[in-house]
Write a protein that holds these residues in place. Structure first.
Motif, PDB file in Angstrom:
ATOM      1  N   TYR A  21      -0.165  -4.517   7.041  1.00  0.00           N
ATOM      2  CA  TYR A  21      -0.176  -4.573   5.579  1.00  0.00           C
ATOM      3  C   TYR A  21      -0.176  -3.159   5.043  1.00  0.00           C
ATOM      4  CZ  TYR A  21      -1.728  -5.625   0.823  1.00  0.00           C
ATOM      5  OH  TYR A  21      -1.820  -5.713  -0.542  1.00  0.00           O
ATOM      6  N   LYS A  23      -0.903  -1.092   2.138  1.00  0.00           N
ATOM      7  CA  LYS A  23      -1.592  -1.065   0.846  1.00  0.00           C
ATOM      8  C   LYS A  23      -1.677   0.379   0.382  1.00  0.00           C
ATOM      9  CE  LYS A  23      -5.856  -2.355  -1.454  1.00  0.00           C
ATOM     10  NZ  LYS A  23      -7.213  -2.878  -1.282  1.00  0.00           N
ATOM     11  N   LEU A  76       0.069 -11.134  -2.414  1.00  0.00           N
ATOM     12  CA  LEU A  76       0.529  -9.996  -1.627  1.00  0.00           C
ATOM     13  C   LEU A  76       2.044  -9.882  -1.785  1.00  0.00           C
ATOM     14  CD1 LEU A  76      -1.438 -10.565   1.712  1.00  0.00           C
ATOM     15  CD2 LEU A  76      -2.064  -9.106  -0.196  1.00  0.00           C
ATOM     16  N   ILE A  81       4.325  -6.499   3.630  1.00  0.00           N
ATOM     17  CA  ILE A  81       4.000  -7.145   4.896  1.00  0.00           C
ATOM     18  C   ILE A  81       5.034  -6.671   5.914  1.00  0.00           C
ATOM     19  CG2 ILE A  81       3.681  -9.367   6.055  1.00  0.00           C
ATOM     20  CD1 ILE A  81       1.737  -8.947   3.730  1.00  0.00           C
TER      21      ILE A  81
END
Length: 115
Positions: A21, A23, A76, A81
């Motif tokens: 992920y 972020k 998300l 991803i």
């Protein structure tokens, strides 16, 4: 196979995924169960994004202490991803599903896939 294809396949099979992920430029490894993929329309800004809702079960998380696993992670961005793999060694997801998952939510009006 694209990230979208892998996520759809995982949802169809109710299988867990391992993924990275991204972020805000910080990449972390995680494991979880994808519940839904959909197009989200931000009515206030006009922005349209493909989103995925995942229940995270393992891995890194900035909110692990306040939201212990399994934890529902909604909204998300699918482009955040990365390197998704289906975890065949983890048994398929069976009901009851996570308490924070509402399959009738308005957020799924532009649905691509859901369990």
């Amino acid at each position: 196979m694209s990230t979208l294809d892998i996520l759809r396949q995982a949802i169809d099979k109710r299988k867990s995924i391992e993924y990275e992920y991204n972020k805000e430029g910080k990449i972390s490894k995680r494991i979880g169960n994808p519940y839904a993929i959909y197009i989200y329309d931000a009515k206030t800004t006009g922005e349209r994004n493909m989103k995925v809702d995942i229940v995270q079960t393992e891995g890194e998380s900035d909110t692990k202490d306040t939201k212990p696993f399994p934890s529902f992670r909604g909204f998300l961005n699918i482009e955040d991803i990365l390197n998704v793999e289906i975890r065949e060694d983890i048994p398929p997801l069976t009901p009851p599903f996570h308490e924070d998952y509402n399959p009738e939510s308005d957020r799924y009006n532009n649905l691509i896939a859901k369990i």
